[in-house]
Design an enzyme around this catalytic site. Sequence first.
Site, mmCIF file in Angstrom:
data_model
loop_
_atom_site.group_PDB
_atom_site.id
_atom_site.type_symbol
_atom_site.label_atom_id
_atom_site.label_comp_id
_atom_site.label_asym_id
_atom_site.label_seq_id
_atom_site.Cartn_x
_atom_site.Cartn_y
_atom_site.Cartn_z
ATOM 1 N N LYS A 1 9.209 -31.969 22.680
ATOM 2 C CA LYS A 1 8.347 -32.360 23.805
ATOM 3 C C LYS A 1 9.182 -33.046 24.893
ATOM 4 O O LYS A 1 9.023 -32.786 26.088
ATOM 5 C CB LYS A 1 7.235 -33.313 23.316
ATOM 6 C CG LYS A 1 6.168 -32.604 22.491
ATOM 7 C CD LYS A 1 5.196 -33.582 21.826
ATOM 8 C CE LYS A 1 4.250 -32.813 20.901
ATOM 9 N NZ LYS A 1 3.314 -33.658 20.147
ATOM 10 N N GLN B 1 2.117 -39.771 18.820
ATOM 11 C CA GLN B 1 2.338 -38.696 17.848
ATOM 12 C C GLN B 1 1.665 -39.030 16.518
ATOM 13 O O GLN B 1 1.785 -40.144 16.003
ATOM 14 C CB GLN B 1 3.846 -38.478 17.657
ATOM 15 C CG GLN B 1 4.208 -37.309 16.781
ATOM 16 C CD GLN B 1 3.829 -35.941 17.381
ATOM 17 O OE1 GLN B 1 3.775 -35.777 18.598
ATOM 18 N NE2 GLN B 1 3.575 -34.970 16.532
ATOM 19 N N ASP C 1 -3.354 -35.571 25.284
ATOM 20 C CA ASP C 1 -3.658 -34.905 24.017
ATOM 21 C C ASP C 1 -5.123 -34.456 23.961
ATOM 22 O O ASP C 1 -5.491 -33.646 23.106
ATOM 23 C CB ASP C 1 -3.456 -35.902 22.853
ATOM 24 C CG ASP C 1 -2.231 -35.570 22.012
ATOM 25 O OD1 ASP C 1 -1.849 -34.396 21.963
ATOM 26 O OD2 ASP C 1 -1.691 -36.513 21.401
HETATM 27 N N1 GUN Z 1 0.607 -34.082 15.352
HETATM 28 C C1 GUN Z 1 0.410 -32.757 15.093
HETATM 29 N N2 GUN Z 1 -0.128 -32.157 16.178
HETATM 30 C C2 GUN Z 1 -0.266 -33.107 17.127
HETATM 31 C C3 GUN Z 1 -0.764 -33.080 18.462
HETATM 32 O O1 GUN Z 1 -1.201 -32.066 19.012
HETATM 33 N N3 GUN Z 1 -0.730 -34.279 19.109
HETATM 34 C C4 GUN Z 1 -0.279 -35.418 18.534
HETATM 35 N N4 GUN Z 1 -0.308 -36.532 19.245
HETATM 36 N N5 GUN Z 1 0.186 -35.468 17.299
HETATM 37 C C5 GUN Z 1 0.192 -34.311 16.602
#
Ligand code: GUN
Length: 292
Positions: free
Chosen positions: A54, A98, A121
């Site tokens: 990311k 996350q 998100d």
């Molecule tokens: N962990 C697995 N998928 C995601 C996601 O789309 N966003 C976040 N913040 N954590 C994750």
Amino acid sequence: MTAQLIDGKAIAEVVRREVAAGVAAFKEKHGRVPGLHVILAGEDPASAVYVRNKEKAAKEVGMAGEVHRLPATVSREELLDRIRVLREDRSVDGILVQLPLPKGLPEDEILDAVPADKDVDGFHPLNAGLLASGRPGGMVPCTPFGSMRLIDEAAKSIPGFSLVGAHAVVVGRSNIVGKPMAQLLLARHATVTIAHSRTKDLAAICRQADVLVVAVGRADLVGKDHVKPGAIVIDVGMNRRDVDGKSKLCGDVDFAGASTVAGAITPVPGGVGPMTIAMLLANTLKAAERHG
Ligand code: GUN
């Protein structure tokens, strides 16, 4: 193999180029670049890889931002404090915490602390509520948002295909993927069934699907017998499996079997994964454009 391969990597590249152009235009207009901040608590190895990807992707499209790496022992108060600082900072357009969080931290309380306008998100109850009410304007969770784009791209090459009235089966009921995916498909006038790991006779239900989205997190949950001939199959699974002593990434769908029946199918890796990151960048640009 009869199915068309849905190339998530290539489609994500198109989205990333669109976002990069948007970032350049935003900079020209506002004299700053969008800022994405990611909070990573603990040492989950898969999360560390996702977050690195990311961070790299955000840099590549010209965004600013930072990864806030916190120890697994971080307290609820410290985490909330960090979010508070970022919510007040006008250079921060997007905040992503996350998941999964280290054990013992109150996930709902922490996610709710991210303000809806910086919630790239799409997990905040306000954004989830807007989506569930069929109201546009909220932030849409990145994985279902990206999966929808893949469905639209695949549909273009299936003559006569329309989501309107089509039967979409979503296997998985998580807040991150299954539920928002179902809402997005409903908003496009599909007939939607939500199934999950405890659904009885899953194969029979999946076989009704013109569009089958699988997001459970179990390798080979869905095979050839689950797929209606010609269906669009989107595999959201990210599982690790030992093959000849090497750890390999695989989805929830038995690709070799399902691709002999499906009309179009995503691979793992190279399907949904790259789209999740691309849509995160798109959401961050959207948040920045709203902030000005
Ligand atoms: N962990 C697995 N998928 C995601 C996601 O789309 N966003 C976040 N913040 N954590 C994750």
